[in-house]
Structure formats: C-alpha cells, structure tokens
Design a protein around this motif. Structure first.
Motif, PDB file in Angstrom:
ATOM      1  N   ILE A   1     -52.765 -24.491  53.174  1.00  0.00           N
ATOM      2  CA  ILE A   1     -52.051 -24.207  54.560  1.00  0.00           C
ATOM      3  C   ILE A   1     -52.557 -23.648  55.709  1.00  0.00           C
ATOM      4  CG2 ILE A   1     -50.356 -23.025  54.982  1.00  0.00           C
ATOM      5  CD1 ILE A   1     -48.242 -24.381  52.744  1.00  0.00           C
ATOM      6  N   GLU A   2     -53.276 -22.689  55.675  1.00  0.00           N
ATOM      7  CA  GLU A   2     -54.251 -22.392  57.013  1.00  0.00           C
ATOM      8  C   GLU A   2     -54.746 -23.233  57.208  1.00  0.00           C
ATOM      9  OE1 GLU A   2     -54.565 -18.482  57.617  1.00  0.00           O
ATOM     10  OE2 GLU A   2     -52.321 -19.108  56.719  1.00  0.00           O
ATOM     11  N   LEU A   3     -55.616 -24.098  56.443  1.00  0.00           N
ATOM     12  CA  LEU A   3     -56.467 -25.188  57.674  1.00  0.00           C
ATOM     13  C   LEU A   3     -55.136 -25.881  57.658  1.00  0.00           C
ATOM     14  CD1 LEU A   3     -59.519 -25.870  57.497  1.00  0.00           C
ATOM     15  CD2 LEU A   3     -58.408 -27.258  55.363  1.00  0.00           C
ATOM     16  N   LEU A   4     -54.652 -26.234  57.393  1.00  0.00           N
ATOM     17  CA  LEU A   4     -53.719 -26.861  58.450  1.00  0.00           C
ATOM     18  C   LEU A   4     -53.365 -26.623  59.282  1.00  0.00           C
ATOM     19  CD1 LEU A   4     -52.136 -30.041  58.212  1.00  0.00           C
ATOM     20  CD2 LEU A   4     -50.378 -28.963  57.174  1.00  0.00           C
ATOM     21  N   ASN A   5     -52.696 -25.534  59.118  1.00  0.00           N
ATOM     22  CA  ASN A   5     -52.372 -24.321  60.308  1.00  0.00           C
ATOM     23  C   ASN A   5     -52.969 -24.698  61.537  1.00  0.00           C
ATOM     24  OD1 ASN A   5     -50.751 -23.178  62.155  1.00  0.00           O
ATOM     25  ND2 ASN A   5     -50.442 -21.558  60.826  1.00  0.00           N
ATOM     26  N   ALA A   6     -54.238 -24.341  61.019  1.00  0.00           N
ATOM     27  CA  ALA A   6     -55.802 -24.015  62.142  1.00  0.00           C
ATOM     28  C   ALA A   6     -55.582 -25.472  62.846  1.00  0.00           C
ATOM     29  CB  ALA A   6     -56.751 -23.581  61.636  1.00  0.00           C
ATOM     30  N   TYR A   7     -56.025 -26.190  62.365  1.00  0.00           N
ATOM     31  CA  TYR A   7     -55.749 -28.003  62.474  1.00  0.00           C
ATOM     32  C   TYR A   7     -54.970 -28.829  63.267  1.00  0.00           C
ATOM     33  CZ  TYR A   7     -56.003 -32.791  62.438  1.00  0.00           C
ATOM     34  OH  TYR A   7     -55.459 -34.405  63.285  1.00  0.00           O
ATOM     35  N   LEU A   8     -53.715 -27.894  63.170  1.00  0.00           N
ATOM     36  CA  LEU A   8     -52.246 -28.113  64.205  1.00  0.00           C
ATOM     37  C   LEU A   8     -52.553 -27.450  65.274  1.00  0.00           C
ATOM     38  CD1 LEU A   8     -49.792 -28.386  61.779  1.00  0.00           C
ATOM     39  CD2 LEU A   8     -50.969 -30.252  62.823  1.00  0.00           C
ATOM     40  N   VAL A   9     -52.805 -26.010  65.144  1.00  0.00           N
ATOM     41  CA  VAL A   9     -53.045 -25.069  66.275  1.00  0.00           C
ATOM     42  C   VAL A   9     -54.077 -26.182  67.232  1.00  0.00           C
ATOM     43  CG1 VAL A   9     -53.783 -23.408  67.707  1.00  0.00           C
ATOM     44  CG2 VAL A   9     -52.536 -23.418  65.643  1.00  0.00           C
ATOM     45  N   ASP A  10     -55.656 -26.387  66.875  1.00  0.00           N
ATOM     46  CA  ASP A  10     -56.178 -26.743  67.207  1.00  0.00           C
ATOM     47  C   ASP A  10     -55.650 -27.857  67.952  1.00  0.00           C
ATOM     48  OD1 ASP A  10     -59.111 -28.069  68.217  1.00  0.00           O
ATOM     49  OD2 ASP A  10     -59.441 -28.711  66.399  1.00  0.00           O
ATOM     50  N   ILE A  11     -55.052 -29.406  67.375  1.00  0.00           N
ATOM     51  CA  ILE A  11     -54.942 -30.364  68.559  1.00  0.00           C
ATOM     52  C   ILE A  11     -53.702 -30.315  69.398  1.00  0.00           C
ATOM     53  CG2 ILE A  11     -53.631 -31.864  67.872  1.00  0.00           C
ATOM     54  CD1 ILE A  11     -56.203 -32.960  66.219  1.00  0.00           C
ATOM     55  N   TRP A  12     -52.328 -29.234  69.016  1.00  0.00           N
ATOM     56  CA  TRP A  12     -52.473 -28.574  69.684  1.00  0.00           C
ATOM     57  C   TRP A  12     -52.602 -27.965  71.184  1.00  0.00           C
ATOM     58  CZ3 TRP A  12     -50.300 -23.758  72.007  1.00  0.00           C
ATOM     59  CH2 TRP A  12     -49.139 -23.893  72.739  1.00  0.00           C
ATOM     60  N   GLU A  13     -53.878 -27.620  71.629  1.00  0.00           N
ATOM     61  CA  GLU A  13     -54.447 -27.168  72.198  1.00  0.00           C
ATOM     62  C   GLU A  13     -55.157 -27.316  73.237  1.00  0.00           C
ATOM     63  OE1 GLU A  13     -54.748 -22.330  70.252  1.00  0.00           O
ATOM     64  OE2 GLU A  13     -56.841 -23.611  70.356  1.00  0.00           O
ATOM     65  N   GLN A  14     -55.389 -28.960  72.377  1.00  0.00           N
ATOM     66  CA  GLN A  14     -55.456 -30.239  72.996  1.00  0.00           C
ATOM     67  C   GLN A  14     -55.202 -30.969  73.763  1.00  0.00           C
ATOM     68  OE1 GLN A  14     -58.869 -33.216  70.162  1.00  0.00           O
ATOM     69  NE2 GLN A  14     -59.449 -30.860  69.290  1.00  0.00           N
ATOM     70  N   GLY A  15     -53.339 -30.659  73.467  1.00  0.00           N
ATOM     71  CA  GLY A  15     -52.234 -31.354  74.872  1.00  0.00           C
ATOM     72  C   GLY A  15     -51.972 -31.969  73.627  1.00  0.00           C
TER      73      GLY A  15
ATOM     74  N   ILE B   1     -41.997 -29.117  53.279  1.00  0.00           N
ATOM     75  CA  ILE B   1     -42.016 -30.151  54.467  1.00  0.00           C
ATOM     76  C   ILE B   1     -41.690 -28.773  54.833  1.00  0.00           C
ATOM     77  CG2 ILE B   1     -40.202 -31.721  55.329  1.00  0.00           C
ATOM     78  CD1 ILE B   1     -41.167 -33.296  53.126  1.00  0.00           C
ATOM     79  N   ARG B   2     -40.825 -27.471  54.319  1.00  0.00           N
ATOM     80  CA  ARG B   2     -39.978 -27.174  55.378  1.00  0.00           C
ATOM     81  C   ARG B   2     -41.024 -25.896  56.007  1.00  0.00           C
ATOM     82  NH1 ARG B   2     -38.437 -21.624  55.473  1.00  0.00           N
ATOM     83  NH2 ARG B   2     -38.999 -21.650  53.699  1.00  0.00           N
ATOM     84  N   GLN B   3     -41.831 -25.141  54.906  1.00  0.00           N
ATOM     85  CA  GLN B   3     -42.786 -24.581  55.202  1.00  0.00           C
ATOM     86  C   GLN B   3     -43.702 -25.400  56.372  1.00  0.00           C
ATOM     87  OE1 GLN B   3     -45.089 -23.941  51.054  1.00  0.00           O
ATOM     88  NE2 GLN B   3     -46.016 -21.705  52.856  1.00  0.00           N
ATOM     89  N   MET B   4     -43.856 -26.245  56.568  1.00  0.00           N
ATOM     90  CA  MET B   4     -44.853 -26.907  57.581  1.00  0.00           C
ATOM     91  C   MET B   4     -44.017 -27.194  59.141  1.00  0.00           C
ATOM     92  SD  MET B   4     -46.536 -29.877  55.722  1.00  0.00           S
ATOM     93  CE  MET B   4     -45.489 -31.234  55.376  1.00  0.00           C
ATOM     94  N   LEU B   5     -42.734 -27.016  58.651  1.00  0.00           N
ATOM     95  CA  LEU B   5     -41.924 -27.068  59.981  1.00  0.00           C
ATOM     96  C   LEU B   5     -41.896 -25.783  60.372  1.00  0.00           C
ATOM     97  CD1 LEU B   5     -38.779 -29.459  58.552  1.00  0.00           C
ATOM     98  CD2 LEU B   5     -40.455 -29.744  60.144  1.00  0.00           C
ATOM     99  N   ASN B   6     -42.383 -24.387  59.841  1.00  0.00           N
ATOM    100  CA  ASN B   6     -42.115 -23.304  60.292  1.00  0.00           C
ATOM    101  C   ASN B   6     -43.179 -23.260  61.550  1.00  0.00           C
ATOM    102  OD1 ASN B   6     -39.923 -22.551  58.991  1.00  0.00           O
ATOM    103  ND2 ASN B   6     -41.328 -21.809  57.459  1.00  0.00           N
ATOM    104  N   PHE B   7     -44.596 -24.243  61.812  1.00  0.00           N
ATOM    105  CA  PHE B   7     -45.402 -24.230  61.873  1.00  0.00           C
ATOM    106  C   PHE B   7     -45.224 -24.506  63.727  1.00  0.00           C
ATOM    107  CE2 PHE B   7     -48.771 -26.251  58.275  1.00  0.00           C
ATOM    108  CZ  PHE B   7     -48.310 -24.623  58.452  1.00  0.00           C
ATOM    109  N   GLU B   8     -44.808 -23.355  64.491  1.00  0.00           N
ATOM    110  CA  GLU B   8     -44.541 -23.917  65.430  1.00  0.00           C
ATOM    111  C   GLU B   8     -45.198 -22.845  66.720  1.00  0.00           C
ATOM    112  OE1 GLU B   8     -40.233 -24.079  65.259  1.00  0.00           O
ATOM    113  OE2 GLU B   8     -40.704 -22.019  63.341  1.00  0.00           O
ATOM    114  N   SER B   9     -45.456 -22.938  68.443  1.00  0.00           N
ATOM    115  CA  SER B   9     -45.236 -21.913  68.772  1.00  0.00           C
ATOM    116  C   SER B   9     -44.173 -21.904  69.840  1.00  0.00           C
ATOM    117  CB  SER B   9     -46.214 -23.120  69.991  1.00  0.00           C
ATOM    118  OG  SER B   9     -45.100 -23.824  71.037  1.00  0.00           O
TER     119      SER B   9
END
Ligand SMILES: Nc1ncnc2c1ncn2[C@@H]1O[C@H](COP(=O)(O)OP(=O)(O)OP(=O)(O)O)[C@@H](O)[C@H]1O
Ligand SMILES: [Mg+2]
Length: 268
Positions: A110-124, A145-153
């Motif tokens: 989960i941590e890895l996925l979260n870091a990846y998503l933040v990275d993609i988000w930072e790339q716009g 799925i609910r947990q993944m939806l908690n990844f947010e800015s």
C-alpha cells in the motif's frame, strides 16, 4: 475465413469480441461515458457502471481504457477479471499493472502504491483503474478499494476507480455502506431501443465496409423483437444470418432469413 465480399463487407461486422472500433455510441452509452470521464477528470474517485449480461459493459470498459491509455496525462490500468484469493493478491495485481514490484506485506505494498500515486500526481498526471466483472470482488477487496480512495491530496483523489459489473454488484455495494457512500457517479446500461438497435447494426455494417443497410426494415424489427435490444444477442443473430445470406446469394437480408437464423440459434 468466410468471404463476405459478395455482401460488400471487408470484415465480419458482428464479431462477439468487444472491439472498440465497433463501439456504437448510443445516447445512454454517451451519458455513461460522460459520467465516467467526468469522475476521472475531476478526480472524484469512484464511478460505478451496472448492466445485465451482454449489454455492453466490457465494450465500455475497453473504450475507457483506450481513452486513458492513449492520453499521456494518464496512467491507466485495466483489470478484466478480478478474481483473486485475497485483497493482498488483488493489490499486487493492480500494482503490477503500473509496473510496481510485489512487496512482502500488504502494508508495504500500500505504501508503495501510495508513493507511486503521489509521484504521478506531482507530475501533473492522473491515475485510472478500470475494473470489469466487479461483481466478482469479495469482502476485503471492496475494503481495499475504499482504502485506495483514501489516497488524496487536500482536494482531490490520487486514484480514480471505475467499477463495472453485473447487477449483482449493486447488491454487493449496498452491503458495503462506506464504499457505497463514496460513489461519485453511477450509470446503468440498459438494452437498446428499436431505433438504436437499427443504428448499431448499421454502424457495425458500415465499419465493416458496407455503406448501405444490410437488412430490410422487417428484418430489423424481427432482430429487435427477438434480442430485446441486448447487443450481444443482436450480434449473435447477425453472426448467424450472414452465412445464410451468402448461401442464398442475396444482397439484402430479409425477415425470412433472420427467422431461419433465429431458429438455428434456438436449437441449442
Ligand atoms: N455500444 C455497442 N456498440 C457495438 N457493439 C456493442 C455495443 N455494446 C455491446 N456490443 C456488442 O455486444 C456484445 C456484448 O458486449 P460486451 O461483451 O461488452 O457485454 P458485457 O455487458 O460485458 O457482457 P457480460 O455481462 O457477459 O460480461 C459484444 O459483441 C459487443 O461487441
Ligand atoms: Mg463483460
């Protein structure tokens, strides 16, 4: 392969595979696509699509995947068959779609996925996961799925999830209140009406190379009456009537030939 050129066709118009090239955009498909793309583009998190067997769900799933896979501003993953023994396996499969390696624990994954998503988000850029056959998901997989939806800015979801499934998915989501309440947009794909059944057939025939209608009006009516506008059933009739048209040497297909094809299909 059957030579369809006597019918003015360069390729089979009624293939049963959900080829996006043959995707006919009816009013309701347009509405569903608009809701899904709105949810993804506005980063609203979760969009759900319901529909009966053979109504065109996978066709829509592939079309959405095509849209976002072709768009450099998106990272898109398509999960056609989410049957996994555990939510950890499911998570690893999603990660693998994004080229992320498997980790030892669910937490690390989960941590890895979260870091990846933040990275993609930072790339716009934005991330979309399209999950077909979502009625196959069970228990903790919905929780994931609910947990993944908690990844947010502060204001936006980092991952957009499109769940597509048979009506059974609706019942499953009713029992998952915390996920259900997170649905941003929902669509139900209904069978086509008579006019769109005719339009879909004409469209597919045109993509396959023939400009003028392949069926008489009575033939269209019979196809509609028999298929009730279910796209797969429409295609199965079309698929079965083509060889009959070739054998009979006709250039336009009438209700009698359609009736013969329906009788053959009914023998199963
Ligand atoms: N909008 C459409 N335009 C053209 N063809 C369509 C459309 N929708 C469905 N079809 C055709 O109908 C058939 C069934 O579609 P599809 O496989 O997408 O249905 P489904 O809802 O995913 O079915 P299932 O519930 O079995 O998974 C396919 O042959 C597909 O090409
Ligand atoms: Mg399908």
């Amino acid at each position: 392969m059957l030579d369809l050129s006597p019918l003015g066709l360069a390729e089979p118009p009624f293939s049963l595979s959900p080829d996006p090239r043959f995707f006919f955009l009816s009013a309701q498909h347009r509405t569903a696509l608009a809701k899904i793309t709105y949810t993804a583009e506005q980063r609203q998190g979760l969009s759900v699509v319901y529909g009966d067997i053979g109504v065109g769900k996978t066709t829509i799933a592939r079309r959405i995947y095509q849209i976002y896979n072709d768009d450099p501003a998106y990272e898109a993953a398509y999960m056609p068959m989410p049957i996994f023994p555990s939510e950890f396996q499911f998570l690893k499969a999603i990660c693998s779609e994004f080229g992320l390696p498997p980790k030892r624990s669910k937490y690390a994954q989960i941590e890895l996925l979260n870091a990846y998503l933040v990275d993609i988000w930072e790339q716009g850029k934005n991330t979309v996961v399209i999950i077909d056959e979502a009625q196959s998901l069970v228990g903790q997989q919905f929780e994931l799925i609910r947990q993944m939806l908690n990844f947010e800015s502060n204001s936006q979801k980092l991952i957009q999830i499109i769940l597509i499934g048979q009506n059974e998915l609706r019942n499953k989501l009713r029992l998952k209140r915390s996920l259900q309440s997170r649905i941003a947009t929902r669509s139900t794909i209904e069978p086509l009406d008579m006019q769109d059944t005719r339009n879909m057939i004409n469209f597919r025939v045109m993509v396959a190379g023939r400009q003028e209608p392949l069926f008489t009006e009575d033939a269209f009516q019979l196809i509609y009456d028999h298929s009730k506008g279910m796209p797969r059933d429409v295609c199965v009739i079309g698929l079965n009537v083509l060889p009959l048209a070739l054998i009979n040497g006709v250039n336009i297909i009438d209700a009698d030939l359609v009736q013969q094809a329906i009788a053959e299909i009914g023998e199963d």
